[in-house]
Design a protein around this motif. Structure first.
Motif, PDB file in Angstrom:
ATOM      1  N   ALA A 132      40.668  99.309  43.359  1.00  0.00           N
ATOM      2  CA  ALA A 132      39.961 100.422  43.984  1.00  0.00           C
ATOM      3  C   ALA A 132      38.522 100.053  44.326  1.00  0.00           C
ATOM      4  N   MET A 133      37.858  99.331  43.434  1.00  0.00           N
ATOM      5  CA  MET A 133      36.487  98.907  43.706  1.00  0.00           C
ATOM      6  C   MET A 133      36.441  98.005  44.937  1.00  0.00           C
ATOM      7  N   ALA A 134      37.325  97.000  44.967  1.00  0.00           N
ATOM      8  CA  ALA A 134      37.329  96.058  46.085  1.00  0.00           C
ATOM      9  C   ALA A 134      37.723  96.743  47.391  1.00  0.00           C
ATOM     10  N   THR A 135      38.727  97.599  47.325  1.00  0.00           N
ATOM     11  CA  THR A 135      39.209  98.277  48.534  1.00  0.00           C
ATOM     12  C   THR A 135      38.143  99.190  49.123  1.00  0.00           C
ATOM     13  N   THR A 136      37.452  99.944  48.287  1.00  0.00           N
ATOM     14  CA  THR A 136      36.422 100.867  48.765  1.00  0.00           C
ATOM     15  C   THR A 136      35.301 100.116  49.464  1.00  0.00           C
ATOM     16  N   ILE A 137      34.835  99.035  48.876  1.00  0.00           N
ATOM     17  CA  ILE A 137      33.750  98.255  49.488  1.00  0.00           C
ATOM     18  C   ILE A 137      34.206  97.654  50.806  1.00  0.00           C
ATOM     19  N   ARG A 138      35.427  97.106  50.838  1.00  0.00           N
ATOM     20  CA  ARG A 138      35.932  96.508  52.077  1.00  0.00           C
ATOM     21  C   ARG A 138      36.049  97.543  53.187  1.00  0.00           C
ATOM     22  N   ARG A 165      40.230 100.967  67.219  1.00  0.00           N
ATOM     23  CA  ARG A 165      40.857  99.669  67.448  1.00  0.00           C
ATOM     24  C   ARG A 165      40.541  98.684  66.330  1.00  0.00           C
ATOM     25  N   VAL A 166      39.288  98.659  65.892  1.00  0.00           N
ATOM     26  CA  VAL A 166      38.917  97.759  64.799  1.00  0.00           C
ATOM     27  C   VAL A 166      39.660  98.144  63.518  1.00  0.00           C
ATOM     28  N   THR A 167      39.746  99.448  63.252  1.00  0.00           N
ATOM     29  CA  THR A 167      40.485  99.910  62.079  1.00  0.00           C
ATOM     30  C   THR A 167      41.944  99.485  62.162  1.00  0.00           C
ATOM     31  N   ALA A 168      42.522  99.550  63.362  1.00  0.00           N
ATOM     32  CA  ALA A 168      43.922  99.158  63.532  1.00  0.00           C
ATOM     33  C   ALA A 168      44.122  97.678  63.224  1.00  0.00           C
ATOM     34  N   PHE A 169      43.222  96.838  63.729  1.00  0.00           N
ATOM     35  CA  PHE A 169      43.348  95.409  63.424  1.00  0.00           C
ATOM     36  C   PHE A 169      43.134  95.159  61.933  1.00  0.00           C
ATOM     37  N   TYR A 170      42.194  95.895  61.343  1.00  0.00           N
ATOM     38  CA  TYR A 170      41.971  95.707  59.913  1.00  0.00           C
ATOM     39  C   TYR A 170      43.173  96.164  59.089  1.00  0.00           C
ATOM     40  N   GLN A 171      43.848  97.232  59.530  1.00  0.00           N
ATOM     41  CA  GLN A 171      44.996  97.698  58.755  1.00  0.00           C
ATOM     42  C   GLN A 171      46.160  96.706  58.824  1.00  0.00           C
ATOM     43  N   MET A 172      46.130  95.799  59.788  1.00  0.00           N
ATOM     44  CA  MET A 172      47.159  94.756  59.806  1.00  0.00           C
ATOM     45  C   MET A 172      47.049  93.871  58.575  1.00  0.00           C
ATOM     46  N   SER A 173      45.847  93.781  58.002  1.00  0.00           N
ATOM     47  CA  SER A 173      45.704  93.053  56.737  1.00  0.00           C
ATOM     48  C   SER A 173      45.776  93.987  55.548  1.00  0.00           C
ATOM     49  N   SER A 174      45.070  95.136  55.631  1.00  0.00           N
ATOM     50  CA  SER A 174      44.999  96.025  54.470  1.00  0.00           C
ATOM     51  C   SER A 174      46.339  96.683  54.155  1.00  0.00           C
ATOM     52  N   VAL A 212      37.057  89.379  66.174  1.00  0.00           N
ATOM     53  CA  VAL A 212      36.923  87.926  66.084  1.00  0.00           C
ATOM     54  C   VAL A 212      35.453  87.514  66.008  1.00  0.00           C
ATOM     55  N   ARG A 213      34.592  88.285  66.667  1.00  0.00           N
ATOM     56  CA  ARG A 213      33.173  87.930  66.709  1.00  0.00           C
ATOM     57  C   ARG A 213      32.386  88.472  65.525  1.00  0.00           C
ATOM     58  N   ARG A 214      33.037  89.195  64.636  1.00  0.00           N
ATOM     59  CA  ARG A 214      32.351  89.745  63.467  1.00  0.00           C
ATOM     60  C   ARG A 214      32.825  89.010  62.216  1.00  0.00           C
ATOM     61  N   PRO A 215      32.090  87.995  61.765  1.00  0.00           N
ATOM     62  CA  PRO A 215      32.548  87.205  60.608  1.00  0.00           C
ATOM     63  C   PRO A 215      32.718  88.042  59.344  1.00  0.00           C
ATOM     64  N   LEU A 216      31.948  89.127  59.196  1.00  0.00           N
ATOM     65  CA  LEU A 216      32.125  89.964  58.009  1.00  0.00           C
ATOM     66  C   LEU A 216      33.523  90.573  57.987  1.00  0.00           C
ATOM     67  N   ILE A 217      33.963  91.120  59.129  1.00  0.00           N
ATOM     68  CA  ILE A 217      35.270  91.773  59.177  1.00  0.00           C
ATOM     69  C   ILE A 217      36.393  90.765  58.982  1.00  0.00           C
ATOM     70  N   THR A 218      36.326  89.621  59.664  1.00  0.00           N
ATOM     71  CA  THR A 218      37.396  88.632  59.507  1.00  0.00           C
ATOM     72  C   THR A 218      37.439  88.079  58.082  1.00  0.00           C
ATOM     73  N   SER A 219      36.280  87.900  57.466  1.00  0.00           N
ATOM     74  CA  SER A 219      36.262  87.414  56.079  1.00  0.00           C
ATOM     75  C   SER A 219      36.852  88.443  55.125  1.00  0.00           C
ATOM     76  N   LEU A 220      36.534  89.724  55.354  1.00  0.00           N
ATOM     77  CA  LEU A 220      37.102  90.782  54.513  1.00  0.00           C
ATOM     78  C   LEU A 220      38.613  90.853  54.677  1.00  0.00           C
ATOM     79  N   MET A 221      39.097  90.632  55.891  1.00  0.00           N
ATOM     80  CA  MET A 221      40.545  90.619  56.114  1.00  0.00           C
ATOM     81  C   MET A 221      41.203  89.492  55.318  1.00  0.00           C
TER      82      MET A 221
END
Length: 430
Positions: free
Chosen positions: A323-329, A344-353, A216-225
């Motif tokens: 593939a280009m977008a996924t690799t960068i994200r 843990r961060v990867t797990a939350f990110y995989q909820m979107s990916s 939640v505190r990392r705007p880059l990660i939430t924006s990528l999600m």
């Protein structure tokens, strides 16, 4: 050169080989699941329930999988998840060979397999930095993603062939074998222990909460999600491919296999470009937004193609931009996250990916059931285009993202040859 350096790393090479083989079975089975359910029900909406099974497991279990990946030996956790998926694949194989299979059996197997994968994926992604060092994370993912695309290319082709020859049960049997191979390969991979700068939380729930706070505190990660969800939910195309192949293009199971594999072929053709961008570009955020925009255009092209060769061409482009977008994200998330919280961060990110495509299957399946697959995917392709334009229109962390090269670039040692697997990376839950 970074490429041969990574492949001279014994543990990374073993890991890469096992993952590719396992993914061929997994991706072929996913394609067989979609076709099998559609053949049993003749319903796009029911076929979308394959995605519903994935979504339920991902949303409910992903945080737990990530917490465990930060507490236990990630290699052993990955082994256990693969063994559990093997049992599910074996059960589906038996019930399909017996002739008693029904559509709900297939959907239930997807639910259980995805449940196992929620523990698999955080451990799998979090294991990469331990194998190659932080500086080479982007390059390793740039190699693993096209390797995954090899699996997505060969898996559906294999599924189409095996379905035409003897039915989906043959594909399910191959899946069992590939799971078994990765379980064995993982036994020979050596990883160093996790080095944490802080004491682990005292409970699983506290560990999950810590990961959520970080995200939640990392705007880059939430924006990528959010950017990820715009493409995977609004332009979910795989659930529509059985209907497009069977009813729109009239190319049958073999044509379905070719069409399902085309996005991965496009990703593979773009591998060199992707690798160079991740390694050298200082404008990765802008490349990401352009790729997302063009992904939406390619999805519209796939929907509107009147003949199979045009559909295959659109699918090739769709796969390359994805593939280009996924690799960068994916690389950005791994680079932006400390190792002790990476699972843990990867797990939350995989909820979107991974959850995004699953939710998209349900939504797109229901929408296409009402308006047809062509119109549904055409309208869905507009979504990621609009989101990408919104990010482009003003300064933000995604548009301005430059990649690992903006850091100090300090080299991290590759896992030493005498590193040994450990029983536990950190103390277990109390």
């Amino acid at each position: 050169m970074p490429l041969p350096t990574l492949f001279r790393n014994r543990d990374f090479t073993l890991y890469w080989s096992g993952v590719v083989l396992s993914q061929i079975g997994t991706r072929g089975t996913v394609a067989a699941n979609y076709f099998h359910v559609y053949a049993l029900t003749d319903s796009i909406a029911y076929t979308g329930l394959v995605g519903a099974g994935q979504a339920v497991a991902l949303i409910l279990l992903s945080p737990l999988g990530g917490a465990l990946a930060d507490r236990y030996d990630r290699r052993r956790l990955l082994q256990a998840a693969q063994a559990a998926a093997l049992v599910v694949a074996l059960a589906l194989t038996v019930v399909t060979f017996s002739g008693a299979v029904q559509a709900w059996h297939v959907v239930l197997s997807v639910l259980f397999t995805t449940a196992a994968a929620t523990f698999d994926q955080p451990a799998r992604q979090a294991l990469i930095p331990a194998l190659v060092g932080r500086k080479h994370i982007g390059e390793a993912i740039a190699l693993l993603n096209p390797s995954r695309e090899v699996a997505v290319l060969l898996g559906p082709l294999l599924a189409g062939l095996l379905i035409a020859v003897g039915g989906p049960e043959l594909m399910y049997l191959v899946d069992v074998v590939t799971y078994a191979v990765l379980v064995v390969v993982l036994a020979f991979i050596r990883t160093p222990p996790l080095v944490s700068g802080q004491a682990p939380p005292t409970s699983i729930f506290a560990s999950i909460a810590e990961g959520a706070r970080y995200v939640v505190r990392r705007p880059l990660i939430t924006s990528l999600m959010g950017l990820d969800l715009s493409a995977t939910v609004l332009s979910a195309y795989r659930v529509l491919l059985p209907a497009i192949a069977t009813d729109v293009l009239a190319v049958g199971a073999t044509g379905y296999g070719v069409l399902s594999s085309a996005p991965s072929a496009g990703a593979l053709l773009a591998t060199y470009t992707i690798f160079r961008v991740v390694k050298d570009s200082r404008r990765q955020g802008r490349v990401l937004l352009v790729s997302t925009f063009l992904y939406g255009i390619a999805a519209i092209g796939l929907a509107q193609s009147p003949v199979v060769w045009l559909a295959v061409g659109a699918a090739l482009l769709l796969g390359a931009f994805d593939a280009m977008a996924t690799t960068i994200r994916h690389a950005a998330v791994q680079i932006d996250t400390p190792d002790e919280i990476r699972g843990r961060v990867t797990a939350f990110y995989q909820m979107s990916s991974r959850g995004g495509p699953a939710i998209g299957d349900v939504a797109m399946g229901a929408f296409a059931g009402a308006v047809g697959p062509v119109l549904a995917l055409t309208l869905g392709g507009i979504g990621p285009m609009l989101v990408a334009l919104a990010f482009w229109s003003r300064p933000n962390v995604v548009r301005d993202y430059r990649g690992v090269i903006e850091d100090d670039g300090a080299e991290e040692p590759v896992a030493p040859p005498d590193a040994r697997p450990i029983a536990s990376e950190t103390p277990g839950p109390t």
